[in-house]
Design a protein around this motif. Structure first.
Motif, PDB file in Angstrom:
ATOM      1  N   GLU A 123      51.101  84.505  55.588  1.00  0.00           N
ATOM      2  CA  GLU A 123      49.772  83.950  55.832  1.00  0.00           C
ATOM      3  C   GLU A 123      48.679  84.773  55.148  1.00  0.00           C
ATOM      4  O   GLU A 123      47.640  84.241  54.757  1.00  0.00           O
ATOM      5  CB  GLU A 123      49.513  83.899  57.339  1.00  0.00           C
ATOM      6  N   LEU A 161      39.715  74.656  51.126  1.00  0.00           N
ATOM      7  CA  LEU A 161      40.069  74.782  52.538  1.00  0.00           C
ATOM      8  C   LEU A 161      39.432  76.016  53.172  1.00  0.00           C
ATOM      9  O   LEU A 161      39.093  76.012  54.352  1.00  0.00           O
ATOM     10  CB  LEU A 161      41.589  74.832  52.703  1.00  0.00           C
ATOM     11  N   ALA A 162      39.267  77.072  52.375  1.00  0.00           N
ATOM     12  CA  ALA A 162      38.544  78.246  52.879  1.00  0.00           C
ATOM     13  C   ALA A 162      37.096  77.857  53.184  1.00  0.00           C
ATOM     14  O   ALA A 162      36.562  78.210  54.244  1.00  0.00           O
ATOM     15  CB  ALA A 162      38.592  79.376  51.855  1.00  0.00           C
ATOM     16  N   GLN A 165      36.712  75.686  56.410  1.00  0.00           N
ATOM     17  CA  GLN A 165      36.836  76.460  57.651  1.00  0.00           C
ATOM     18  C   GLN A 165      35.626  77.360  57.896  1.00  0.00           C
ATOM     19  O   GLN A 165      35.136  77.462  59.025  1.00  0.00           O
ATOM     20  CB  GLN A 165      38.092  77.312  57.605  1.00  0.00           C
ATOM     21  N   PHE A 190      42.222  70.896  58.677  1.00  0.00           N
ATOM     22  CA  PHE A 190      41.571  72.202  58.643  1.00  0.00           C
ATOM     23  C   PHE A 190      40.115  72.150  59.104  1.00  0.00           C
ATOM     24  O   PHE A 190      39.412  73.142  58.998  1.00  0.00           O
ATOM     25  CB  PHE A 190      41.677  72.810  57.243  1.00  0.00           C
ATOM     26  N   THR A 300      45.585  79.279  54.534  1.00  0.00           N
ATOM     27  CA  THR A 300      45.614  77.892  54.039  1.00  0.00           C
ATOM     28  C   THR A 300      46.916  77.597  53.297  1.00  0.00           C
ATOM     29  O   THR A 300      46.930  76.824  52.345  1.00  0.00           O
ATOM     30  CB  THR A 300      44.411  77.627  53.118  1.00  0.00           C
ATOM     31  N   TYR A 302      50.227  76.346  51.730  1.00  0.00           N
ATOM     32  CA  TYR A 302      50.911  75.077  51.464  1.00  0.00           C
ATOM     33  C   TYR A 302      52.246  75.079  52.207  1.00  0.00           C
ATOM     34  O   TYR A 302      53.049  76.004  52.064  1.00  0.00           O
ATOM     35  CB  TYR A 302      51.148  74.954  49.962  1.00  0.00           C
ATOM     36  N   GLY A 327      46.011  73.799  49.249  1.00  0.00           N
ATOM     37  CA  GLY A 327      45.848  75.140  49.806  1.00  0.00           C
ATOM     38  C   GLY A 327      46.358  76.225  48.877  1.00  0.00           C
ATOM     39  O   GLY A 327      46.291  76.112  47.653  1.00  0.00           O
TER      40      GLY A 327
END
Length: 341
Positions: A123, A161-162, A165, A190, A300, A302, A327
């Motif tokens: 992660e 995606l960052a 969020q 997300f 994020t 995949y 991601g």
């Protein structure tokens, strides 16, 4: 060690090979890290072809982002007032340094961060580039505020995606764009509030219609190259952020559009902060770690397919280049004697 060494530029990632290499020798201010996971990036695809702006002298080991365990500390005295280095043997870290597609890498202290509490190697491996880029873009450059409406293009990508969020964590409403139903669904998972397919030529009007009284969005986060079209759905005093040009050609925007709506167009070059505003770097990471440890922002990675072992790097890079992923694409790197779990 084992790694993917570039002795001559290749035509594509499927030409990459894993070989046995001498262990890297750390410089006096470098740590040695046993890599447990490594992340794929678009700039890796450019670098292996000899088309990136930063090309090491041949031969070199490809890859950059990673996570792993410190196996040795710098031999030189620490330049800090405390007189001691930040990390010790056995500490778990993530970071970015040339040579991430290997079982061992050397890196300086500023290229490393501690793995957040409660996070794992896989992660954490893809955090070092995308997360601070998105945070600095939204906060440092665009001054995001609670209640802002934020349009995130290519929202299912790594920086996208960052951004989704981070914007949500800071109290914004997020409209996400992507080019497939699956990627739009990922953006929703997300945290995106609204979804728009940017393959539809009428997407700017759809975005504008979602905002209160059709006023438009306050912030546009653009890693694609959609600034010009985004001016059609930007609010008065809007801020448009140039993050990249994954869509291809670099845009040209008529400046009268900025005047008529009182909007600002700005860029974010996270890698240049260390040189130009080094004090900002630690500020950004301090705030990011609060979000990481509260789990308001997550990795994020995949997850549609698992990539295990350095031999999986070529396939992972090919999928990334084909826009077949979302991601961050992360590859597990089992160490010697460790099973490929």
């Amino acid at each position: 060690m084992r790694g993917i060494q570039i002795t001559d530029y290749v035509s594509g990632p499927l030409d990459l090979k894993v070989t046995v290499l001498d262990d890297p020798v750390p410089g006096p201010e470098q740590y040695t890290i046993a890599i447990h996971a490594t992340a794929a990036n678009f700039f890796d695809l450019l670098q292996i072809r000899g088309k990136y702006q930063h090309q090491p002298a041949l031969p070199w080991v490809s890859g950059s982002e990673f996570s792993g365990v410190i196996t040795s500390t710098p031999s030189a005295p620490s330049p800090k007032k405390s007189g001691s280095w930040k990390y010790n043997v056995g500490d778990k870290v993530f970071g970015a340094a040339q040579g991430g597609y290997a079982t061992i890498v050397c890196a300086k202290e500023e290229q490393l961060k501690p793995i957040p509490k409660g996070w794992g190697f896989v992660e954490s491996a893809g955090l070092f580039v995308t997360m601070p880029t998105s945070y600095a873009g939204l906060v440092t450059r665009c001054n995001i505020q609670p209640g802002d409406w934020v349009l995130v293009h290519a929202a299912a990508g790594g920086v996208g995606l960052a951004a989704v969020q981070i914007a949500k964590a800071l109290g914004a409403t997020v409209i996400a764009t992507a080019g497939t139903p699956h990627k739009l669904d990922v953006a929703r998972r997300f945290g995106a509030d609204h979804l728009v397919d940017y393959r539809d030529d009428g997407w700017p009007l759809k975005v504008k219609a979602l905002t209160p009284k059709g006023r438009g969005v306050d912030i546009v986060y653009d890693p694609v190259g959609l600034i010009d079209k985004s001016t059609k759905c930007t609010a008065w005093n809007g801020r448009l952020l140039v993050v990249g040009f994954t869509g291809g050609p670099i845009e040209k925007v008529a400046t009268n559009k900025m005047l008529l709506k009182n909007i600002s167009v700005m860029g974010v070059h996270w890698g240049a902060y260390a040189t130009n505003e080094p004090e900002r770097v630690e500020q950004v990471w301090t705030e990011l770690f609060k979000l990481f440890e509260s789990r308001k922002v997550q990795g994020t990675n995949y997850t549609d397919k698992e990539y295990v072992g350095l031999e999986a790097v070529p396939e992972a890079l090919q999928a990334l280049g084909d826009r077949a992923t979302w991601g961050k694409v992360v590859i597990k790197v089992p160490q010697e004697g460790q099973a490929k779990l």
